[in-house]
Design a protein around this motif. Structure first.
Motif, PDB file in Angstrom:
ATOM      1  N   GLY A   1     -28.524 -30.043  95.856  1.00 37.64           N
ATOM      2  CA  GLY A   1     -28.318 -30.673  94.561  1.00 37.64           C
ATOM      3  C   GLY A   1     -28.263 -29.644  93.444  1.00 37.64           C
ATOM      4  N   LEU A   2     -27.859 -30.102  92.266  1.00 38.97           N
ATOM      5  CA  LEU A   2     -27.745 -29.256  91.079  1.00 38.97           C
ATOM      6  C   LEU A   2     -28.622 -29.841  89.981  1.00 38.97           C
ATOM      7  CD1 LEU A   2     -26.299 -26.958  89.474  1.00 38.97           C
ATOM      8  CD2 LEU A   2     -24.545 -28.652  88.885  1.00 38.97           C
ATOM      9  N   LEU A   3     -29.505 -29.006  89.424  1.00 41.03           N
ATOM     10  CA  LEU A   3     -30.369 -29.408  88.318  1.00 41.03           C
ATOM     11  C   LEU A   3     -29.916 -28.689  87.049  1.00 41.03           C
ATOM     12  CD1 LEU A   3     -33.883 -29.161  90.031  1.00 41.03           C
ATOM     13  CD2 LEU A   3     -32.500 -31.211  89.696  1.00 41.03           C
ATOM     14  N   LEU A   4     -29.758 -29.439  85.970  1.00 39.90           N
ATOM     15  CA  LEU A   4     -29.318 -28.871  84.698  1.00 39.90           C
ATOM     16  C   LEU A   4     -30.294 -29.265  83.599  1.00 39.90           C
ATOM     17  CD1 LEU A   4     -25.541 -29.857  84.951  1.00 39.90           C
ATOM     18  CD2 LEU A   4     -26.504 -27.584  85.355  1.00 39.90           C
ATOM     19  N   GLY A   5     -30.781 -28.273  82.873  1.00 34.73           N
ATOM     20  CA  GLY A   5     -31.577 -28.519  81.678  1.00 34.73           C
ATOM     21  C   GLY A   5     -30.742 -28.148  80.469  1.00 34.73           C
ATOM     22  N   CYS A   6     -30.507 -29.101  79.576  1.00 36.63           N
ATOM     23  CA  CYS A   6     -29.531 -28.890  78.502  1.00 36.63           C
ATOM     24  C   CYS A   6     -30.168 -28.906  77.124  1.00 36.63           C
ATOM     25  CB  CYS A   6     -28.448 -29.964  78.564  1.00 36.63           C
ATOM     26  SG  CYS A   6     -27.460 -29.847  80.065  1.00 36.63           S
ATOM     27  N   ASP A   7     -29.630 -28.042  76.254  1.00 39.68           N
ATOM     28  CA  ASP A   7     -30.074 -28.022  74.867  1.00 39.68           C
ATOM     29  C   ASP A   7     -29.346 -29.112  74.089  1.00 39.68           C
ATOM     30  OD1 ASP A   7     -27.519 -27.091  74.582  1.00 39.68           O
ATOM     31  OD2 ASP A   7     -28.076 -25.062  74.013  1.00 39.68           O
TER      32      ASP A   7
ATOM     33  N   ALA B   1     -22.385 -28.844  70.084  1.00 35.64           N
ATOM     34  CA  ALA B   1     -22.113 -28.674  71.514  1.00 35.64           C
ATOM     35  C   ALA B   1     -23.391 -28.868  72.314  1.00 35.64           C
ATOM     36  CB  ALA B   1     -21.538 -27.285  71.787  1.00 35.64           C
ATOM     37  N   LYS B   2     -23.218 -29.034  73.617  1.00 35.55           N
ATOM     38  CA  LYS B   2     -24.352 -29.102  74.540  1.00 35.55           C
ATOM     39  C   LYS B   2     -24.143 -28.030  75.596  1.00 35.55           C
ATOM     40  CE  LYS B   2     -26.506 -32.824  75.714  1.00 35.55           C
ATOM     41  NZ  LYS B   2     -26.997 -34.096  76.274  1.00 35.55           N
ATOM     42  N   HIS B   3     -25.151 -27.160  75.765  1.00 35.37           N
ATOM     43  CA  HIS B   3     -25.059 -26.069  76.725  1.00 35.37           C
ATOM     44  C   HIS B   3     -26.088 -26.262  77.834  1.00 35.37           C
ATOM     45  CE1 HIS B   3     -23.186 -24.251  73.138  1.00 35.37           C
ATOM     46  NE2 HIS B   3     -22.504 -23.513  73.985  1.00 35.37           N
ATOM     47  N   ALA B   4     -25.774 -25.725  79.007  1.00 38.70           N
ATOM     48  CA  ALA B   4     -26.713 -25.741  80.124  1.00 38.70           C
ATOM     49  C   ALA B   4     -27.660 -24.553  79.969  1.00 38.70           C
ATOM     50  CB  ALA B   4     -25.959 -25.668  81.451  1.00 38.70           C
ATOM     51  N   ASP B   5     -28.864 -24.818  79.497  1.00 35.55           N
ATOM     52  CA  ASP B   5     -29.843 -23.758  79.254  1.00 35.55           C
ATOM     53  C   ASP B   5     -30.507 -23.320  80.556  1.00 35.55           C
ATOM     54  OD1 ASP B   5     -31.256 -22.165  77.213  1.00 35.55           O
ATOM     55  OD2 ASP B   5     -33.022 -23.241  77.934  1.00 35.55           O
TER      56      ASP B   5
ATOM     57  N   ARG C   1     -11.580 -17.748  82.631  1.00 34.96           N
ATOM     58  CA  ARG C   1     -11.809 -16.373  83.052  1.00 34.96           C
ATOM     59  C   ARG C   1     -12.738 -15.679  82.062  1.00 34.96           C
ATOM     60  NH1 ARG C   1      -9.032 -14.484  87.173  1.00 34.96           N
ATOM     61  NH2 ARG C   1      -9.483 -12.339  86.587  1.00 34.96           N
ATOM     62  N   ASN C   2     -13.742 -14.953  82.628  1.00 30.93           N
ATOM     63  CA  ASN C   2     -14.680 -14.162  81.827  1.00 30.93           C
ATOM     64  C   ASN C   2     -15.436 -15.000  80.793  1.00 30.93           C
ATOM     65  OD1 ASN C   2     -13.960 -11.724  83.139  1.00 30.93           O
ATOM     66  ND2 ASN C   2     -12.124 -11.613  81.864  1.00 30.93           N
ATOM     67  N   LYS C   3     -15.855 -16.174  81.195  1.00 30.93           N
ATOM     68  CA  LYS C   3     -16.640 -17.037  80.326  1.00 30.93           C
ATOM     69  C   LYS C   3     -18.093 -17.065  80.785  1.00 30.93           C
ATOM     70  CE  LYS C   3     -13.404 -18.912  77.619  1.00 30.93           C
ATOM     71  NZ  LYS C   3     -13.439 -18.891  76.156  1.00 30.93           N
ATOM     72  N   ARG C   4     -19.014 -17.269  79.825  1.00 27.73           N
ATOM     73  CA  ARG C   4     -20.389 -17.568  80.206  1.00 27.73           C
ATOM     74  C   ARG C   4     -20.417 -18.925  80.897  1.00 27.73           C
ATOM     75  NH1 ARG C   4     -21.545 -14.787  75.411  1.00 27.73           N
ATOM     76  NH2 ARG C   4     -23.245 -13.267  75.609  1.00 27.73           N
ATOM     77  N   ILE C   5     -21.280 -19.020  81.904  1.00 28.71           N
ATOM     78  CA  ILE C   5     -21.289 -20.243  82.697  1.00 28.71           C
ATOM     79  C   ILE C   5     -21.743 -21.445  81.871  1.00 28.71           C
ATOM     80  CG2 ILE C   5     -23.650 -20.057  83.613  1.00 28.71           C
ATOM     81  CD1 ILE C   5     -22.352 -20.781  86.386  1.00 28.71           C
ATOM     82  N   ASN C   6     -22.632 -21.224  80.891  1.00 31.61           N
ATOM     83  CA  ASN C   6     -23.072 -22.370  80.089  1.00 31.61           C
ATOM     84  C   ASN C   6     -22.012 -22.791  79.068  1.00 31.61           C
ATOM     85  OD1 ASN C   6     -23.397 -20.223  78.335  1.00 31.61           O
ATOM     86  ND2 ASN C   6     -25.373 -20.908  77.546  1.00 31.61           N
ATOM     87  N   GLU C   7     -21.069 -21.910  78.752  1.00 29.08           N
ATOM     88  CA  GLU C   7     -19.957 -22.290  77.880  1.00 29.08           C
ATOM     89  C   GLU C   7     -19.016 -23.262  78.592  1.00 29.08           C
ATOM     90  OE1 GLU C   7     -19.543 -18.250  75.140  1.00 29.08           O
ATOM     91  OE2 GLU C   7     -18.206 -18.556  76.848  1.00 29.08           O
ATOM     92  N   ILE C   8     -18.905 -23.092  79.898  1.00 29.74           N
ATOM     93  CA  ILE C   8     -18.051 -23.997  80.673  1.00 29.74           C
ATOM     94  C   ILE C   8     -18.625 -25.407  80.652  1.00 29.74           C
ATOM     95  CG2 ILE C   8     -17.163 -24.488  82.986  1.00 29.74           C
ATOM     96  CD1 ILE C   8     -17.022 -21.498  83.452  1.00 29.74           C
TER      97      ILE C   8
END
Length: 414
Positions: A49-55, A60-64, A100-107
């Motif tokens: 599974g995938l756990l995401l904690g978000c700001d 915007a909402k990012h995966a912190d 390409r070349n993005k921070r994963i939380n920006e995606i």
């Protein structure tokens, strides 16, 4: 006559209650038996599974926090792979070179804007699957859970707070992110707001220290959940989870998982760290090392380590284990003394010296993923933190960073 009506009315009420109770049991059995997750647990299949904690910010909402987990029902073992939020990614899902070349939380923020908060976790899960997969092995993650800050605070408060020991002063101020954190060393029962500050805190040590803190927090949560008195708060916890968490797990799945958690031991929790290196404000993943780390997700931390193979610190027979030892205290010569002590235990220490910064707690870092060797060394340091950060080029099985806590061990200081 009136008395007979009253008796009949009570009889009807009791039957209604019994019928409702029976229906609940039938529904529970039906949804449990038809749930893919329940079937996987009954067959002792590994669950991913995938756990995401978000700001939560206005634009915007990012995966912190990003964690890929695997649960092994037979061993009651849980593996957590932490992916730093600043990881650089070159995903092509779904818009060609856009990512390409993005921070994963920006995606993740992109998906929230384009698809909405309810759909973003499912789309982001596909990006994580692609990122962790290789030609040799495809990673499939069936389940996801996304938790925002407000829900985190409420759930911790429903648990009655989480006990945590803080080793050093924690100070952080971010006026742009509206975040002020301050803790003095000591033992705390953290309420929801303070617990959120604790797990979000970052200093110059970066995500590694943050991961260790989150590991301690998770261990404390699992220990707290095992309290029988929390059984009466379970309906409120599940209600909050269903209402606030974005997930593809059903209520019945969450209920089933909660029963699994009751039998889970924090000792069976293993932390894995995404291999890579820091570069300015980014974490550059080492794709060549991701494969061995994802392989560990399907293995229990204690797999193939039989009880009779576990040794005490009094024994002197160990398999060949290579280690490096670094002194993170003010005690001069501690690394050399620890080197001599470990060699008496059969550990081949090939490098030692000063760490460069002070630490209160000793940290054990697995460098190869060899569970048996890591656990043998961990048995010498019971109660200390252990994470897996695979770096075979260091030419050692284990890195040991000595904190102030090891100065209390008289066997080492002889």
């Amino acid at each position: 006559m009136e008395k007979n009506k009253t008796i009949f009315s009570q009889f009807q009420t009791e039957h209604y209650i019994f019928a409702i109770f029976l229906l609940l049991i039938i529904f529970s059995l039906y949804f449990s038996l038809t749930s893919p997750l329940t079937k996987a647990i009954s067959k002792n299949e590994t669950i991913y599974g995938l756990l995401l904690g978000c700001d939560e910010v206005a634009y915007a909402k990012h995966a912190d926090t990003i964690i890929v987990f695997s649960y092994l029902p037979k061993e009651k073992s849980l593996n957590l792979l932490f992916i730093p939020r600043d990881t650089r990614i070159e995903s092509t899902v779904p818009r060609g070179n856009y990512f390409r070349n993005k921070r994963i939380n920006e995606i993740y923020a992109y998906y929230c804007r384009q698809e909405g908060n309810s759909q973003a976790p499912a789309s982001f899960k596909k990006v994580i699957e692609e990122f962790l997969s290789s030609e040799e092995k495809q990673i499939v993650i069936p389940y996801y859970c996304q938790l925002d800050y407000s829900s985190f605070v409420k759930i911790v408060n429903l648990l009655g707070g989480i006990p945590i020991k803080i080793d050093k002063v924690m100070d952080y101020h971010d006026s742009w992110g509206k975040l002020d954190i301050h803790f003095e060393p000591g033992e705390y029962i953290l309420n929801g707001k303070k617990a959120l500050e604790y797990v979000r805190y970052r200093d110059e040590s970066g995500d590694t220290e943050r991961t260790v803190r989150q590991q301690r927090f998770l261990r404390s949560i699992f220990a707290k959940i095992k309290n029988p008195l929390l059984f009466f708060r379970l309906p409120l916890l599940l209600k909050e989870a269903v209402a606030k968490i974005q997930t593809n797990l059903s209520f019945w799945d969450l209920l089933n998982l909660s029963s699994e958690v009751k039998n889970f031991s924090p000792d069976n929790l293993r932390i894995l760290y995404l291999p890579g290196r820091p570069d300015s404000n980014l974490w550059i993943p080492d794709k060549g090392k991701i494969g061995p780390v994802t392989e560990l997700l399907s293995v229990s931390r204690l797999e193939e380590i039989k009880p009779e193979e576990k040794i005490s610190t009094e024994e002197t027979v160990l398999p060949t284990v290579t280690a490096e030892v670094w002194n993170a205290t003010e005690q001069q010569g501690l690394a050399l003394r620890m080197t001599r002590f470990l060699r008496r235990q059969g550990v081949d220490v090939i490098k030692w010296g000063n760490y460069g910064e002070k630490k209160q707690s000793t940290l054990i870092i697995d460098r190869t993923g060899d569970l048996k060797k890591t656990e043998k060394v961990k048995s010498i340091f019971p109660g200390n933190d252990l994470i897996s950060n695979i770096e075979p080029e260091r030419m050692v099985d284990v890195t040991i960073i000595l904190g102030e806590d090891c100065l209390k061990d008289k066997k080492i200081l002889k």
